[in-house]
Design a protein around this motif. Structure first.
Motif, mmCIF file in Angstrom:
data_model
loop_
_atom_site.group_PDB
_atom_site.id
_atom_site.type_symbol
_atom_site.label_atom_id
_atom_site.label_comp_id
_atom_site.label_asym_id
_atom_site.label_seq_id
_atom_site.Cartn_x
_atom_site.Cartn_y
_atom_site.Cartn_z
ATOM 1 N N GLN A 107 0.812 -1.213 0.000
ATOM 2 C CA GLN A 107 0.000 0.000 0.000
ATOM 3 C C GLN A 107 0.850 1.269 0.000
ATOM 4 N N PHE A 108 2.036 1.191 0.597
ATOM 5 C CA PHE A 108 2.905 2.366 0.703
ATOM 6 C C PHE A 108 3.862 2.513 -0.490
ATOM 7 N N ARG A 109 3.858 1.513 -1.384
ATOM 8 C CA ARG A 109 4.856 1.505 -2.456
ATOM 9 C C ARG A 109 4.777 2.755 -3.334
ATOM 10 N N LYS A 110 3.581 3.143 -3.770
ATOM 11 C CA LYS A 110 3.438 4.327 -4.630
ATOM 12 C C LYS A 110 3.909 5.587 -3.920
ATOM 13 N N LEU A 111 3.625 5.662 -2.613
ATOM 14 C CA LEU A 111 4.021 6.830 -1.845
ATOM 15 C C LEU A 111 5.542 6.933 -1.762
ATOM 16 N N ARG A 112 6.194 5.787 -1.539
ATOM 17 C CA ARG A 112 7.664 5.793 -1.478
ATOM 18 C C ARG A 112 8.264 6.152 -2.835
ATOM 19 N N THR A 113 7.652 5.654 -3.919
ATOM 20 C CA THR A 113 8.135 5.981 -5.265
ATOM 21 C C THR A 113 8.034 7.479 -5.526
ATOM 22 N N ARG A 114 6.922 8.081 -5.102
ATOM 23 C CA ARG A 114 6.755 9.530 -5.263
ATOM 24 C C ARG A 114 7.863 10.283 -4.545
ATOM 25 N N VAL A 115 8.188 9.840 -3.345
ATOM 26 C CA VAL A 115 9.238 10.522 -2.571
ATOM 27 C C VAL A 115 10.584 10.349 -3.253
ATOM 28 N N ARG A 116 10.902 9.144 -3.706
ATOM 29 C CA ARG A 116 12.196 8.899 -4.369
ATOM 30 C C ARG A 116 12.340 9.738 -5.631
ATOM 31 N N HIS A 117 11.240 9.976 -6.332
ATOM 32 C CA HIS A 117 11.270 10.776 -7.557
ATOM 33 C C HIS A 117 11.061 12.272 -7.286
ATOM 34 N N LEU A 118 11.101 12.642 -6.006
ATOM 35 C CA LEU A 118 11.047 14.052 -5.574
ATOM 36 C C LEU A 118 9.722 14.717 -5.910
ATOM 37 N N ARG A 119 8.648 13.929 -6.000
ATOM 38 C CA ARG A 119 7.366 14.524 -6.360
ATOM 39 C C ARG A 119 6.712 15.248 -5.191
ATOM 40 N N PHE A 120 7.350 15.214 -4.035
ATOM 41 C CA PHE A 120 6.840 15.998 -2.908
ATOM 42 C C PHE A 120 7.144 17.484 -3.094
ATOM 43 N N VAL A 121 8.111 17.824 -3.991
ATOM 44 C CA VAL A 121 8.364 19.228 -4.329
ATOM 45 C C VAL A 121 7.270 19.671 -5.301
ATOM 46 N N HIS A 122 6.538 20.692 -4.929
ATOM 47 C CA HIS A 122 5.376 21.124 -5.735
ATOM 48 C C HIS A 122 5.838 22.184 -6.743
ATOM 49 N N VAL A 123 6.456 21.709 -7.837
ATOM 50 C CA VAL A 123 7.005 22.626 -8.832
ATOM 51 C C VAL A 123 5.897 23.446 -9.487
ATOM 52 N N THR A 124 4.732 22.811 -9.718
ATOM 53 C CA THR A 124 3.629 23.546 -10.336
ATOM 54 C C THR A 124 3.208 24.731 -9.464
ATOM 55 N N ALA A 125 3.146 24.507 -8.149
ATOM 56 C CA ALA A 125 2.789 25.604 -7.236
ATOM 57 C C ALA A 125 3.865 26.680 -7.241
ATOM 58 N N LEU A 126 5.121 26.261 -7.347
ATOM 59 C CA LEU A 126 6.220 27.241 -7.414
ATOM 60 C C LEU A 126 6.093 28.100 -8.671
ATOM 61 N N TYR A 127 5.775 27.472 -9.796
ATOM 62 C CA TYR A 127 5.635 28.215 -11.049
ATOM 63 C C TYR A 127 4.400 29.116 -10.995
ATOM 64 N N ARG A 128 3.320 28.599 -10.393
ATOM 65 C CA ARG A 128 2.087 29.386 -10.272
ATOM 66 C C ARG A 128 2.330 30.666 -9.473
ATOM 67 N N GLN A 129 3.169 30.568 -8.423
ATOM 68 C CA GLN A 129 3.417 31.724 -7.567
ATOM 69 C C GLN A 129 3.860 32.944 -8.363
ATOM 70 N N LEU A 130 4.549 32.698 -9.467
ATOM 71 C CA LEU A 130 5.045 33.805 -10.282
ATOM 72 C C LEU A 130 3.903 34.550 -10.971
ATOM 73 N N PHE A 131 2.750 33.867 -11.172
ATOM 74 C CA PHE A 131 1.658 34.458 -11.943
ATOM 75 C C PHE A 131 0.391 34.642 -11.103
ATOM 76 N N ASP A 132 0.474 34.347 -9.810
ATOM 77 C CA ASP A 132 -0.703 34.435 -8.940
ATOM 78 C C ASP A 132 -0.991 35.851 -8.462
ATOM 79 N N GLY A 133 -0.095 36.755 -8.687
ATOM 80 C CA GLY A 133 -0.288 38.135 -8.258
ATOM 81 C C GLY A 133 0.918 38.946 -8.686
ATOM 82 N N ASN A 134 0.822 40.239 -8.638
ATOM 83 C CA ASN A 134 1.907 41.093 -9.138
ATOM 84 C C ASN A 134 3.034 41.284 -8.136
ATOM 85 N N GLU A 135 2.772 40.976 -6.835
ATOM 86 C CA GLU A 135 3.742 41.347 -5.804
ATOM 87 C C GLU A 135 5.087 40.659 -6.001
#
Length: 794
Positions: free
Chosen positions: A463-491
């Motif tokens: 049951q935990f295998r997919k979760l461990r794979t996500r961690v090994r592939h660094l998918r816990f870093v939310h790159v999409t959210a990081l990219y969105r931050q640039l366009f979410d507001g002018n500040e």
């Protein structure tokens, strides 16, 4: 044959003799290859029939081992013999159409005059043991590449051999027939130039050809610059020089550089096929070829659907049909600029102290580690750790946390429920694990308790295998959210661009970008910056095996793409080839940006070469096309004459107009032109034109799309941007009107389309002329009217 000189007849007779020897060798070797292949198959099929297997007594074991060894050695020997014979047969078949491409006469100081014929492989006359053809990689063949007539020398394992080169001759041989031959002081690698000299050019033409070849040799033999930029006019032989450069580098560094250590980035799969056809046949594998789009797809899909550059171009050429067109065009330019590159680099520095985004780890509806907890851990490492190093530390920390959670989960009720549905195979697996564990350490647990614990752990682990794979592939870093931050507001973006300022259409850019991200789609202008940000935070994946990167049509590459390739292949040299006048993408600017490109390897490691002489097209076509673009007066036409470009006014009726174009295309084919292109502005227009021409009865017609793998023969209908980098004997611009090509942003696309013509260029229009044609002096073209098919009037 009767029109040939005595020397040409003599050379043709030698070609005929060598080909006869090759046919004899092929005829003698083919049966051996088939027989050896049959023996190998037979030995493999009956391998164990010939082996005595008896392990009951030590002496029998020794006998069995000897029997196995004997049979294995027999199989290996037959396999080697088959491979050797097969390789010899392939070599002779490859040599048969054109046994060699050059001859040198070299007088050694000790041995006297030697005639050396050079080809893609060596071929020995078995009767007298002499070489009829020398492989281009042999030491003596280096004379051909390194010297002209006069004193010369080459290195052998036994030392340096010196002497005098008395003759250097080149051939173009097709199906055993010498089409052209000429004596020269340079190594002419370009076939068009070879043909010019082979036709008996005068001294002035020989001087021009030698000048062109010296310019190309600067490209071919440059092995000191880490970054070589070649900017050349359409038809200046850029791609040809790059292919010869590949051959030269593989030859010079043949002991340390292999074909699979070179990679060519080309604009599309069709161009890959085209380049493969013109690469010199070196007797080894072609270099690796790909497109930047393929690489983006491998890295970003299936998380996103990535738009390809041709869909982006179709959008650009739609000229504002979408209400958000203006905002997106502004976004394309901004997201491909040095300013945005600097923004992302500054953003990365900011993320070292604040703003990192993480995806929480959830399991069965529960949050195991929240994004806030990850951020607190991330910033606890302190500023001395670089972002990628912190991400790696986070990965190890999260894997440890998951181990703890897994141990806790074994006692949960859901695990018992899962146990009730376990199949026999999983029970068997648990039993094997339990038995192996008991052998390793003596357990005090009863078998039933031990078995249940193992089963529980197996269920949790699954049951935990997919979760461990996500961690090994660094998918816990939310790159999409990081990219969105640039366009979410002018500040944030305003702070990062405080000196340069935001684009005028910024609000529209943000809205368009966020909507695409919400749909899990990446516009082409977002793909390279997104991937660049991902690598900045997670660490760049580097390819240390590639030693040389070649980029064709480099004028369409953005600063992000150059920067990315530099980081991806950190130990490779780079050759970038392009023509700024063919920069058809809205974002194309990096190729001409001295500072941007020089910053990759530094000014000392960067060299820029400009080719201004165009010789692929006739003088009349070059003079006509160069008048359309800024700086066109610097383009020097080659003195190869042909007819002036023809502008044809056709009927306004669409069906009659299509019939007229079909008739003109058929006329060009009837004149003997092997390849004819009907070029349209877009892929959508090409499909409509293809259907119209087919309905008008056009013969041998093919439609070229972005999925086309190889260029069809005959007449093709093709979008202008796919025709880039490819030449045709004759070109028909389907619609050269102001309605089709009326705005300044289309100037380079129109120029690109016209420069595809080598011998004949015709521009058809159902109405007024494009303003780009109005700028061309009238003496450089002819005008005609053909208001109906078969009603041609000059």
């Amino acid at each position: 044959m009767s029109n040939r000189t005595k020397e040409e007849r003599k050379e043709q007779e030698r070609v005929d003799r060598v080909r006869a020897k090759l046919r004899e060798g092929i005829a003698a070797t083919e049966p051996d290859v088939l027989d050896l292949k049959g023996e190998v198959v037979d030995i493999r099929r009956h391998f164990w029939d010939e082996v005595t297997v008896n392990l009951s007594h030590p002496d029998d074991v020794i006998e069995t081992h000897a029997s196995l060894k004997q049979q294995s050695e027999l199989l290996s020997e037959r396999e080697r013999s088959h491979q050797s014979a097969h390789k010899l047969l392939d070599k002779m078949k490859r040599l048969l159409p054109a046994p060699y491409f050059a001859r040198i006469d070299f007088a050694e100081e000790q041995e006297g005059l030697q005639q050396v014929y050079i080809g893609t492989a060596s071929f020995l006359d078995e009767e007298d043991g002499t070489f009829l053809v020398y492989d281009w990689r042999t030491p003596v063949a280096s004379l051909y590449y390194d010297y002209g007539p006069g004193p010369a020398a080459y290195e052998t394992p036994g030392g340096t051999v010196t002497g005098e080169m008395e003759l250097k001759r080149q051939f173009i041989i097709r199906d055993g027939d010498i089409r052209f031959m000429f004596d020269t002081g340079l190594t002419i690698g370009d076939e068009i130039l070879q043909q010019v000299l082979g036709k008996g050019a005068n001294e002035q033409m020989k001087s021009i050809v030698a000048t062109i070849q010296r310019e190309q040799n600067r490209i071919i033999r440059n092995d000191s610059s880490r970054m070589l930029i070649v900017e050349g006019a359409a038809g200046s032989g850029k791609t040809s020089a790059v292919m010869q450069r590949v051959a030269y580098l593989l030859y010079k560094y043949r002991n340390t550089l292999k074909a699979d250590q070179m990679v060519l980035f080309s604009p599309n799969p069709m161009f890959n096929s085209y380049v493969s056809a013109v690469l010199p046949e070196l007797g080894e594998d072609n270099i690796r070829q790909t497109t930047f789009q393929d690489y983006l797809g491998r890295r970003l899909e299936p998380e996103f659907t990535v738009e390809d550059p041709y869909d982006q171009l179709e959008y650009e050429l739609s000229a504002g049909e979408d209400p958000g067109y203006k905002a997106r065009m502004s976004g394309i330019r901004f997201k491909s600029s040095s300013l945005f590159l600097n923004v992302l680099q500054s953003y990365k520095e900011r993320l070292e102290s604040e703003g990192m985004q993480f995806r929480p780890l959830r399991f069965r509806g529960r949050t195991l580690v929240s994004g806030e907890e990850m951020a607190a851990k991330f910033y606890s490492y302190g500023p001395s750790f670089r972002l990628p190093n912190r991400v790696e530390l986070m990965k190890e920390w999260l894997l440890e946390r998951l181990k703890e959670f897994m141990e806790q989960e074994t006692e949960e009720a859901w695990v018992q429920e899962e146990l009730n549905y376990l199949d026999h195979e999983k029970y068997q697996k648990a039993y094997i694990r339990m038995r192996n564990a008991r052998k390793r350490n003596r357990s005090e647990l009863h078998d039933s308790e031990e078995e249940e614990l193992l089963l529980r752990r197996m269920v949790v682990d699954e049951q935990f295998r997919k979760l461990r794979t996500r961690v090994r592939h660094l998918r816990f870093v939310h790159v999409t959210a990081l990219y969105r931050q640039l366009f979410d507001g002018n500040e944030l973006m305003g702070a990062l661009t405080k000196e340069a300022g935001l684009p005028e259409e910024w609000q529209g850019i943000c809205k368009y970008t966020l909507s695409r991200l919400d749909d899990k789609r990446l516009c082409y202008e977002d793909a390279a910056p997104y991937l660049y940000l991902k690598e900045l935070t997670e660490g760049f994946r580097m390819n240390g095996g590639v030693r040389h990167v070649l980029i064709d049509e480099a004028q369409d590459y953005t600063v992000f793409q150059f920067e990315f390739l530099h980081r991806l292949f950190p130990w490779a040299r780079m050759t970038a080839v392009g023509d700024f006048n063919q920069a058809i993408h809205a974002a194309a600017a990096a190729f001409r940006d001295e500072q941007t490109v020089s910053s990759l390897y530094g000014e000392a490691g960067t060299e820029r070469i400009r080719l201004t002489r165009s010789y692929r097209s006739t003088r009349e076509i070059v003079e006509f096309t160069s008048a359309m673009v800024r700086g066109g007066e610097e383009i020097e036409p080659f003195n190869r004459s042909g007819g002036k470009p023809l502008i044809v006014r056709g009927p306004a009726d669409p069906k009659a107009y299509a019939a007229m174009v079909a008739e003109r295309a058929a006329g060009l084919r009837a004149e003997g032109f092997g390849s004819v292109a009907v070029i349209c502005k877009t892929a959508a227009a090409s499909k409509l034109v293809y259907d119209a021409l087919s309905e008008a009865g056009a013969q041998e017609l093919a439609l070229v799309t972005k999925a086309t793998q190889s260029l069809p023969k005959g007449t093709v209908v093709i979008p202008a941007y796919l025709a880039k980098g490819v030449e045709f004997d004759g070109v028909l611009i389907y619609d050269a009107s102001a309605e089709e090509y009326g705005i300044e942003s289309l100037r380079k696309l129109f120029y690109t389309a016209c420069t595809r013509a080598m011998h004949r260029l015709e521009l058809c229009t159902p109405g007024g002329l494009s303003p780009f044609l109005a700028e061309v002096p009238q003496h450089l073209y002819e005008m005609a009217e053909q208001l109906q098919p078969d009603a041609y009037r000059v």
